[in-house]
Motif scaffolding. Structure first.
Motif, PDB file in Angstrom:
ATOM      1  N   SER A   1      55.907  34.916  60.582  1.00  0.00           N
ATOM      2  CA  SER A   1      56.641  33.723  60.985  1.00  0.00           C
ATOM      3  C   SER A   1      57.700  33.420  59.929  1.00  0.00           C
ATOM      4  O   SER A   1      57.727  34.032  58.858  1.00  0.00           O
TER       5      SER A   1
ATOM      6  N   ALA B   1      66.789  21.600  61.573  1.00  0.00           N
ATOM      7  CA  ALA B   1      65.999  21.965  62.753  1.00  0.00           C
ATOM      8  C   ALA B   1      66.745  22.949  63.642  1.00  0.00           C
ATOM      9  O   ALA B   1      66.156  23.906  64.155  1.00  0.00           O
ATOM     10  N   HIS B   2      68.044  22.719  63.833  1.00  0.00           N
ATOM     11  CA  HIS B   2      68.828  23.617  64.690  1.00  0.00           C
ATOM     12  C   HIS B   2      68.879  25.018  64.100  1.00  0.00           C
ATOM     13  O   HIS B   2      68.710  26.011  64.811  1.00  0.00           O
ATOM     14  N   LYS B   3      69.093  25.085  62.784  1.00  0.00           N
ATOM     15  CA  LYS B   3      69.157  26.377  62.100  1.00  0.00           C
ATOM     16  C   LYS B   3      67.822  27.108  62.208  1.00  0.00           C
ATOM     17  O   LYS B   3      67.776  28.316  62.444  1.00  0.00           O
ATOM     18  N   GLN B   4      66.726  26.366  62.051  1.00  0.00           N
ATOM     19  CA  GLN B   4      65.417  26.994  62.148  1.00  0.00           C
ATOM     20  C   GLN B   4      65.157  27.540  63.545  1.00  0.00           C
ATOM     21  O   GLN B   4      64.565  28.608  63.691  1.00  0.00           O
ATOM     22  N   ARG B   5      65.614  26.815  64.563  1.00  0.00           N
ATOM     23  CA  ARG B   5      65.440  27.314  65.934  1.00  0.00           C
ATOM     24  C   ARG B   5      66.214  28.605  66.141  1.00  0.00           C
ATOM     25  O   ARG B   5      65.728  29.538  66.803  1.00  0.00           O
ATOM     26  N   LEU B   6      67.418  28.668  65.572  1.00  0.00           N
ATOM     27  CA  LEU B   6      68.217  29.891  65.684  1.00  0.00           C
ATOM     28  C   LEU B   6      67.531  31.066  64.989  1.00  0.00           C
ATOM     29  O   LEU B   6      67.486  32.180  65.512  1.00  0.00           O
TER      30      LEU B   6
ATOM     31  N   GLU C   1      64.313  31.379  64.333  1.00  0.00           N
ATOM     32  CA  GLU C   1      63.099  31.731  65.078  1.00  0.00           C
ATOM     33  C   GLU C   1      63.449  32.614  66.271  1.00  0.00           C
ATOM     34  O   GLU C   1      62.777  33.615  66.537  1.00  0.00           O
ATOM     35  N   ALA C   2      64.501  32.222  67.004  1.00  0.00           N
ATOM     36  CA  ALA C   2      64.898  32.988  68.180  1.00  0.00           C
ATOM     37  C   ALA C   2      65.410  34.367  67.783  1.00  0.00           C
ATOM     38  O   ALA C   2      65.109  35.376  68.432  1.00  0.00           O
TER      39      ALA C   2
ATOM     40  N   SER D   1      67.822  35.809  70.562  1.00  0.00           N
ATOM     41  CA  SER D   1      69.057  35.064  70.358  1.00  0.00           C
ATOM     42  C   SER D   1      70.075  35.916  69.619  1.00  0.00           C
ATOM     43  O   SER D   1      69.719  36.809  68.857  1.00  0.00           O
TER      44      SER D   1
END
Length: 214
Positions: A143, A155-160, A162-163, A169
Motif C-alpha cells: 500500500s 487527499a487528491h494527490k493520495q487518490r491519484l 493509489e489509482a 489511472s
C-alpha cells in the motif's frame, strides 16, 4: 492453448536506475523518501511469480507438474536465475490464477526487450496499466503506507497515487516515476509506455478538433 497466446518484441534493454528520490510535499518543502533497492529484471519477474505462488498456497512441485516443466527449472525462475520464453511464463501465470498480461513487461525487461509503439490508444493504456500492476505485484502489492507515501500529500494527490499504484489511472510522469522508484523498479522501463499513452491521448484530441472544424 496458453502456450500459443503470445507475441514477441525485440529491442535494447533500458539501463537501470536506483537510489533515492526527492519529492515535493504539500508544504512545498522537499522531502527525501527511502527508495527500495532496484531489483534486477530477472528478480522482478521471479518475485512476481513467487508472490502468486504464495497466494495460491501450492507447492513448487505441484505447480511445475501442472505447467509441464521441471520443478528445478521453476525454482530457478522463481529465484531469478533463468528466464524462459513467454509461453512458459504465460502458462505459469495462468496455472497460478494470475493475469499473464501483468507479467508481460516484467518478462520483456528480463529478456532485455522493449515493446514497440502501441498501435492504438486502447492498447497503449492497457499495456501501461498492466505494466504498473505487474511491478506492484513484484513488490508484493504494498500500500502507499507500506511504501512510506501515505503522508505528505493532499487527499487528491493520495487518490491519484493509489489509482496509479494499482494501474487504474494515468498520473503525471513525476508521480509515476515516484511510484516506480519506491516499488524497486526502473523508471526507464515505464517512460516509453507512459509516453505512448500521452501521445495517443494527444492524437485523439487533435482528431476530435479536426472533425469539429469540419
Amino acid at each position: 492453448m496458453a502456450r500459443r497466446k503470445w507475441q514477441g518484441y525485440a529491442g535494447p534493454e533500458v539501463p537501470p536506475a536506483a537510489g533515492t528520490l526527492a519529492v515535493e510535499n504539500t508544504s512545498g518543502n522537499r522531502a527525501e523518501h527511502d527508495v527500495a533497492p532496484a531489483r534486477s529484471n530477472r528478480e522482478q519477474l521471479g518475485t512476481a511469480l513467487r508472490f502468486l505462488l504464495g497466494v495460491s498456497g501450492r507447492t513448487v512441485g505441484a505447480v511445475a507438474d501442472q505447467a509441464g516443466i521441471p520443478a528445478a527449472s521453476l525454482s530457478r525462475l522463481l529465484a531469478g536465475e533463468r528466464i524462459p520464453e513467454w509461453p512458459t511464463v504465460f502458462t505459469l501465470a495462468t496455472v497460478l490464477h494470475g493475469r499473464p498480461e501483468e507479467l508481460r513487461t516484467l518478462w520483456e525487461s528480463a529478456k532485455g526487450r522493449t515493446p514497440t509503439a502501441a498501435h492504438s490508444g486502447t492498447t497503449a493504456v492497457a499495456r501501461f496499466h498492466n505494466a504498473m500492476r505487474g511491478l506492484h505485484l513484484a513488490a508484493g502489492r504494498p500500500s502507499l503506507s507500506d511504501l512510506g507515501l501515505a503522508n505528505g500529500h493532499g487527499a487528491h494527490k493520495q487518490r491519484l497515487l493509489e489509482a496509479a499504484l494499482s494501474g487504474d489511472s494515468m498520473a503525471d510522469w513525476d508521480d509515476i516515476a515516484l511510484l516506480v522508484h519506491h516499488l524497486g523498479g526502473h523508471p526507464g522501463h515505464f517512460r516509453r509506455l507512459w509516453e505512448d499513452v500521452r501521445y495517443s491521448i494527444f492524437t485523439l484530441s487533435v482528431k476530435a478538433v479536426g472533425h469539429g472544424a469540419d
